[in-house]
Design an enzyme around this catalytic site. Structure first.
Site, mmCIF file in Angstrom:
data_model
loop_
_atom_site.group_PDB
_atom_site.id
_atom_site.type_symbol
_atom_site.label_atom_id
_atom_site.label_comp_id
_atom_site.label_asym_id
_atom_site.label_seq_id
_atom_site.Cartn_x
_atom_site.Cartn_y
_atom_site.Cartn_z
ATOM 1 N N LEU A 1 0.864 -1.195 0.000
ATOM 2 C CA LEU A 1 0.000 0.000 0.000
ATOM 3 C C LEU A 1 0.889 1.230 0.000
ATOM 4 O O LEU A 1 1.589 1.497 0.976
ATOM 5 C CB LEU A 1 -0.914 0.019 1.228
ATOM 6 C CG LEU A 1 -1.711 -1.260 1.529
ATOM 7 C CD1 LEU A 1 -2.652 -1.023 2.718
ATOM 8 C CD2 LEU A 1 -2.513 -1.716 0.316
ATOM 9 N N GLY B 1 8.031 3.151 -0.624
ATOM 10 C CA GLY B 1 7.438 2.055 -1.390
ATOM 11 C C GLY B 1 8.238 1.709 -2.632
ATOM 12 O O GLY B 1 8.428 0.535 -2.964
ATOM 13 N N LYS C 1 7.254 8.769 17.567
ATOM 14 C CA LYS C 1 8.303 7.752 17.769
ATOM 15 C C LYS C 1 8.588 7.563 19.257
ATOM 16 O O LYS C 1 8.802 6.444 19.722
ATOM 17 C CB LYS C 1 9.559 8.159 17.017
ATOM 18 C CG LYS C 1 9.392 8.076 15.500
ATOM 19 C CD LYS C 1 10.495 8.822 14.782
ATOM 20 C CE LYS C 1 10.422 8.628 13.269
ATOM 21 N NZ LYS C 1 11.277 9.557 12.526
HETATM 22 N N1 LIG Z 1 10.646 8.821 3.993
HETATM 23 C C1 LIG Z 1 11.247 8.368 5.083
HETATM 24 O O1 LIG Z 1 12.435 8.609 5.325
HETATM 25 C C2 LIG Z 1 10.494 7.550 6.071
HETATM 26 C C3 LIG Z 1 9.133 7.384 5.992
HETATM 27 N N2 LIG Z 1 8.481 6.634 6.930
HETATM 28 C C4 LIG Z 1 7.048 6.452 6.846
HETATM 29 O O2 LIG Z 1 6.768 5.691 5.693
HETATM 30 C C5 LIG Z 1 5.495 6.069 5.165
HETATM 31 C C6 LIG Z 1 5.652 6.484 3.721
HETATM 32 O O3 LIG Z 1 6.574 7.542 3.662
HETATM 33 P P1 LIG Z 1 7.115 8.088 2.247
HETATM 34 O O4 LIG Z 1 7.337 6.968 1.309
HETATM 35 O O5 LIG Z 1 8.231 8.983 2.574
HETATM 36 O O6 LIG Z 1 5.875 8.951 1.784
HETATM 37 P P2 LIG Z 1 5.480 9.395 0.304
HETATM 38 O O7 LIG Z 1 4.562 10.546 0.453
HETATM 39 O O8 LIG Z 1 6.693 9.536 -0.545
HETATM 40 O O9 LIG Z 1 4.683 8.118 -0.234
HETATM 41 C C7 LIG Z 1 3.361 7.817 0.128
HETATM 42 C C8 LIG Z 1 2.642 7.368 -1.140
HETATM 43 O O10 LIG Z 1 1.349 6.902 -0.785
HETATM 44 C C9 LIG Z 1 0.457 7.325 -1.820
HETATM 45 N N3 LIG Z 1 -0.906 7.305 -1.308
HETATM 46 C C10 LIG Z 1 -1.539 8.230 -0.557
HETATM 47 N N4 LIG Z 1 -2.801 7.828 -0.295
HETATM 48 C C11 LIG Z 1 -2.977 6.641 -0.891
HETATM 49 C C12 LIG Z 1 -4.048 5.724 -0.970
HETATM 50 N N5 LIG Z 1 -5.205 5.959 -0.385
HETATM 51 N N6 LIG Z 1 -3.859 4.581 -1.669
HETATM 52 C C13 LIG Z 1 -2.674 4.319 -2.259
HETATM 53 N N7 LIG Z 1 -1.617 5.141 -2.224
HETATM 54 C C14 LIG Z 1 -1.767 6.288 -1.528
HETATM 55 C C15 LIG Z 1 0.942 8.704 -2.208
HETATM 56 O O11 LIG Z 1 0.499 9.060 -3.493
HETATM 57 C C16 LIG Z 1 2.457 8.509 -2.151
HETATM 58 O O12 LIG Z 1 2.980 8.090 -3.400
HETATM 59 C C17 LIG Z 1 4.959 7.166 6.095
HETATM 60 O O13 LIG Z 1 4.197 6.559 7.110
HETATM 61 C C18 LIG Z 1 6.235 7.729 6.701
HETATM 62 O O14 LIG Z 1 6.025 8.333 7.956
HETATM 63 C C19 LIG Z 1 9.134 6.012 7.963
HETATM 64 C C20 LIG Z 1 10.479 6.142 8.077
HETATM 65 C C21 LIG Z 1 11.256 6.945 7.176
HETATM 66 N N1 LIG Z 2 10.382 12.334 8.408
HETATM 67 C C1 LIG Z 2 11.051 11.328 9.161
HETATM 68 C C2 LIG Z 2 11.248 10.111 8.320
HETATM 69 C C3 LIG Z 2 11.654 8.953 9.105
HETATM 70 O O1 LIG Z 2 11.000 8.526 10.037
HETATM 71 C C4 LIG Z 2 12.392 11.853 9.618
HETATM 72 O O2 LIG Z 2 12.817 12.889 9.132
HETATM 73 O O3 LIG Z 2 12.995 11.210 10.498
#
Ligand SMILES: NC(=O)C1=CN([C@@H]2O[C@H](COP(=O)(O)OP(=O)(O)OC[C@H]3O[C@@H](n4cnc5c(N)ncnc54)[C@H](O)[C@@H]3O)[C@@H](O)[C@H]2O)C=CC1
Ligand SMILES: N[C@@H](CC=O)C(=O)O
Ligand code: NA
Length: 443
Positions: A19, A25, A213
Site C-alpha cells: 500500500l 514504497g 516515535k
Molecule cells: N521517507 C522516510 O524517510 C520515512 C518514511 N516513513 C514512513 O513511511 C510512510 C511512507 O513515507 P514516504 O514513502 O516517505 O511517503 P510518500 O509521500 O513519498 O509516499 C506515500 C505514497 O502513498 C500514496 N498514497 C496516498 N494515499 C494513498 C491511498 N489511499 N492509496 C494508495 N496510495 C496512496 C501517495 O500518493 C504517495 O505516493 C509514512 O508513514 C512515513 O512516515 C518512515 C520512516 C522513514
Molecule cells: N520524516 C522522518 C522520516 C523517518 O521517520 C524523519 O525525518 O525522520
C-alpha cells in the site's frame, strides 16, 4: 536478480500487497525484485508482490502495470493476500485498511509511526484477535534495528531510559544551521528533496513525528500504552541562530531529543515521562556528533547497562531495509505457522506531566549593566526553588547593557518556566535572548 543461488523452496509463495509507492514504497519494490532469490531462501518460500495500491497509476511507469490498483481496500481484501505492507502514511484510510487486514488474519508490516502512536492499541487488538503479526521496525529510526532489540533482545531486562535523536529531517536542518549557518527554510527544502521529510513537513519541524516515535519507544520500553497525546512536544521551528550561537559559546550544540524515562515519585510509585524538545548537549557528548539525517538512540537497562544504536534514520532505501527485514520475519512466521511478539502493555504505568518532570535550563539574558542586577535575577530563581549551577555575566564595551547567562540545576519544569516568565518581567531585563533545556554530561 541477486547472485546467490537459492535453495529450492517447497512452501507456497507468501503473497504481499503493498500500500503506497512513494519514497519508501519504490525502494521496497526495488529490493523485493532485486533480492527475490535470497528472500525466498531466507524465508523458505518465494515472496511475491501481488498488488500495489497507488493514488495515480500513471506516475509509476517503472512498476509492472498489472500490479497497480487505486482500490487499496479491494487489494487488502483479496483472498490470496497473506501480508500487507503499508507505506502510505497518515491515519485514514490506512487505519481502516490495516484493521481490516489484521482482522482477516493477514500480517501487517508498516512504517507508519503516526498511526501506531495514535491507534496502536486498536491495531494490536485486531492482530491478537486473529493471531496475525504486526511489525513496524521502520516506524522508528529508519534503518536502525531498534524496536526488535527492545521488543525481543531486552525483553528480560528492565529498561530505565531511552534517549536520542529520532527525526532525520530536524537533525539535518540543525546540522546545516550549525555547520554552515544555512537558513532553516533552505535546509528544510533540501531535506524534503532528499526524501527525509514527511509529506507534510510540519510533522517533522513541530516535533509530531519525533513525539509519535517517542510514544512507540516508551510503550515498548516500559510495557505501557503511551500515545502521542501523552508526549510533551516542542519542535525546532522556534530554534534561532541566537540559540545555536549561545550553545556554541558554552561548548554545546542544539539537538532535538526524544527522552523516555522510568521515574519514581516520593511515595515509591513508578511512572513514565516522555518528552520531545530541543536541548543543548555538550559537544563531547556522543549525540553531538550525529549529523545530517542520521539518528542515534541510547538505551539504559538495569542489567545490560548502556547501549547505543546509530544509523540512517530516514530516506527511501534505509527505511525499505527495515521494512524488508520485517517482511522476512512475518513471512518466516507464516511458513513456520508461528507468531512474532505481541503487544506487551501489562505494566500500565501512569504518565507524569511535563511540569513535574525534572529538567535543567540554559537562559541567556540581555540585562542593564548596573549594580544589583545579578542579585535581582538570582532572587527570582531562589523564590521558585531553582538552584543555579553556573552564571556568566559580561559587560559590553561602550554599551549600557550586559549579557547574563544562567545555567540551572535540574528542577521541576513548571518551576523553571515560571522562573523564566518572572525574570522576563524584571525591569532590569531588556531581552530574553535564548531559553533552552540542557541535557547530557560532558564525556
Ligand atoms: N521517507 C522516510 O524517510 C520515512 C518514511 N516513513 C514512513 O513511511 C510512510 C511512507 O513515507 P514516504 O514513502 O516517505 O511517503 P510518500 O509521500 O513519498 O509516499 C506515500 C505514497 O502513498 C500514496 N498514497 C496516498 N494515499 C494513498 C491511498 N489511499 N492509496 C494508495 N496510495 C496512496 C501517495 O500518493 C504517495 O505516493 C509514512 O508513514 C512515513 O512516515 C518512515 C520512516 C522513514
Ligand atoms: N520524516 C522522518 C522520516 C523517518 O521517520 C524523519 O525525518 O525522520
Ligand atoms: Na528502525
Amino acid at each position: 536478480m541477486s547472485s546467490t543461488v537459492s535453495k529450492p523452496t517447497a512452501a507456497e509463495p507468501i503473497k504481499v500487497a503493498l500500500l503506497g509507492c512513494g519514497t519508501v514504497g519504490t525502494e521496497v519494490v526495488r529490493l523485493l525484485h532485486e533480492q527475490a532469490d535470497d528472500l525466498a531462501a531466507r524465508v523458505g518460500a518465494p515472496v511475491e508482490l501481488t498488488g500495489i495500491a497507488v493514488r495515480r497509476p500513471n506516475k509509476h511507469r517503472d512498476v509492472p502495470a498489472e500490479l497497480l490498483t487505486t482500490d487499496a481496500a479491494a487489494l487488502v481484501a483479496r483472498a490470496d493476500v497473506d501480508v500487507v505492507v503499508e507505506v502510505i502514511g497518515g491515519i485514514e484510510p490506512v487505519r481502516t485498511l490495516l484493521v481490516d487486514a489484521l482482522s482477516a488474519g493477514k500480517s501487517v508490516v508498516t512504517a507508519n509511526k503516526a498511526l501506531l502512536a495514535e491507534n496502536g492499541g486498536e491495531l494490536f487488538t485486531a492482530a491478537d484477535d486473529s493471531g496475525a503479526d504486526l511489525y513496524f521496525e521502520a516506524a522508528v529510526a529508519g534503518a536502525i534495528p531498534l524496536l526488535r532489540p527492545l521488543r525481543e533482545s531486552l525483553a528480560g531486562d528492565r529498561i530505565t531510559r531511552v534517549m536520542g535523536i529520532v527525526n532525520g529531517t530536524t537533525n539535518y536542518i540543525l546540522s546545516a544551521m550549525e555547520a554552515t549557518g544555512s537558513g532553516y527554510a533552505e535546509a528544510l527544502e533540501e531535506a524534503s528533496r532528499l526524501g527525509y521529510a514527511e509529506a507534510d513537513p510540519t510533522a517533522d519541524v513541530d516535533g509530531f513525528d519525533a513525539a509519535a516515535k517517542a510514544a512507540i519507544l516508551a510503550s515498548i520500553a516500559f510495557h505501557t500504552r503511551v500515545t502521542a497525546a501523552d508526549v510533551h512536544r516542542e519542535g525546532i521551528s522556534a530554534v534561532t541562530a541566537a540559540d545555536i550561537a549561545a550553545a556554541r559559546s558554552l561548548g554545546r550544540t542544539v539537538k532535538l531529543l526524544a527522552i523516555c524515562e522510568r521515574v519514581t515519585d516520593a511515595g515509591g510509585d513508578e511512572a513514565v515521562s516522555v518528552r520531545v524538545h530541543p536541548a543543548m548537549i555538550p559537544k563531547s557528548h556522543p549525540l553531538a556528533g550525529v549529523g545530517g539525517a542520521f539518528n542515534a538512540v541510547f538505551v539504559e537497562a538495569d542489567a545490560a547497562g548502556q547501549l547505543m544504536f546509530y544509523g540512517q534514520g530516514a530516506g527511501g532505501a534505509p527505511t525499505a531495509s527495515a521494512v524488508l527485514g520485517d517482511l522476512v520475519a512475518v513471512a518466516r512466521n507464516r511458513v513456520a505457522s508461528g507468531r512474532g511478539p505481541r503487544e506487551s502493555a501489562y505494566a500500565e504505568l501512569p504518565v507524569r506531566p511535563m511540569g513535574q518532570t525534572e529538567t535543567a535550563y540554559h537562559i541567556s539574558l540581555d540585562v542593564a549593566d548596573q549594580p544589583g542586577v545579578l542579585t535581582q535575577v538570582a532572587a527570582v530563581f531562589a523564590e521558585h526553588g531553582v538552584s543555579i549551577a553556573a552564571v556568566r555575566q559580561e559587560g559590553r564595551d561602550h554599551e549600557p547593557s550586559a549579557s547574563l547567562v544562567v545555567v540551572t540545576h535540574a528542577a521541576p519544569d513548571a518551576a523553571l518556566r515560571s522562573t523564566v516568565d518572572k525574570v522576563a518581567g524584571l525591569p532590569v531585563v531588556r531581552e530574553v535572548v535564548s531559553v533552552m533545556r540542557v541535557e547530557g554530561e560532558e564525556q
